[in-house]
Design a protein around this motif. Sequence first.
Motif, PDB file in Angstrom:
ATOM      1  N   ASP A   1      -3.675   1.673  -5.251  1.00 41.86           N
ATOM      2  CA  ASP A   1      -2.302   1.373  -4.888  1.00 41.86           C
ATOM      3  C   ASP A   1      -1.509   0.887  -6.092  1.00 41.86           C
ATOM      4  O   ASP A   1      -0.348   1.231  -6.274  1.00 41.86           O
TER       5      ASP A   1
ATOM      6  N   ARG B   1       0.843  -1.197   0.000  1.00 40.88           N
ATOM      7  CA  ARG B   1       0.000   0.000   0.000  1.00 40.88           C
ATOM      8  C   ARG B   1       0.872   1.239   0.000  1.00 40.88           C
ATOM      9  O   ARG B   1       1.985   1.249   0.535  1.00 40.88           O
TER      10      ARG B   1
ATOM     11  N   SER C   1       0.079   5.153   0.966  1.00 39.10           N
ATOM     12  CA  SER C   1      -0.842   6.202   1.387  1.00 39.10           C
ATOM     13  C   SER C   1      -0.606   7.462   0.564  1.00 39.10           C
ATOM     14  O   SER C   1       0.440   7.611  -0.087  1.00 39.10           O
ATOM     15  N   THR C   2      -1.563   8.358   0.591  1.00 36.18           N
ATOM     16  CA  THR C   2      -1.413   9.627  -0.135  1.00 36.18           C
ATOM     17  C   THR C   2      -0.158  10.360   0.330  1.00 36.18           C
ATOM     18  O   THR C   2       0.611  10.889  -0.486  1.00 36.18           O
TER      19      THR C   2
END
Length: 199
Positions: free
Chosen positions: A195, A162, A164-165
Motif C-alpha cells: 500500500d 489501503r 486495492s488493485t
Amino acid sequence: MIVLYNIFLTTLVLLASPLIAAYMLASGKRRKTAGHRLGLVKLPEFPGGRSRPGKKPVWVHALSVGEVFSAEPLIHGLKERFKDLPVIFSVSTHTGHRVATKILQDCVDGIFFFPYDLPFSVKRISGKINPALIVIVETDIWPNFLFEMRQRHIPVVLVNGRLSTKSFLRYQRALFFMKTCFAGFVHICAQSPLDVQRF
C-alpha cells in the motif's frame, strides 16, 4: 481541477436525479441519513466541546462498520494521549452509525454523519464543527472535502490506508487529478508495504 470535478458532479446529479430520488424513497436507511449528510439537519451538541471552550475537536471519520471497528483502538489512543481535546466521530452509513453509537458512545464527544461530497454540504458541516485535525480511517476519499479542508488550513491524515488493485488501477487512469486529491493529506499511514508503494 476541483471546478471540473464539480461540473461533472453537478451534471451527473442532475441527470440521475430521478433515479436518485427513487433510490432514496425505496431505501429507508438512505432516507434517514440524507438530511444529515446534506447538512440540513442540526448537528448533535458535542458535550466535550462545550465543557472545554476554545478547544477545537479532533474529527475521526470511518466509512462504515468495518472501519468503525478499525478506529476503536485509535479513538482510545487519542483520548488517552490528548485528554483535554474533544474527539468527535463521523460515519457514512446508517449501520455504521448504529455500531459506532454502541461501541464508542462512552469515549467520544459526539457521533454524526459525514457530509455528501457536495460543496454546500461540506462547507456547512465543516464550518459548524471547525476541527483542529481530521483523521480518515482506511478509505472514503472525497475531493471537495479535501479541497475545503485545504482552504481552511485544517490538516487531514489518512490512517490504516489501503489501495486495492482495482482502486490503484482506476486511480492511475486519472493520475493528475488523483495526485491533486491525495495532496490534500498531510500524512498517509498505510496498512502494508504494498500500500505504501501504491500511494
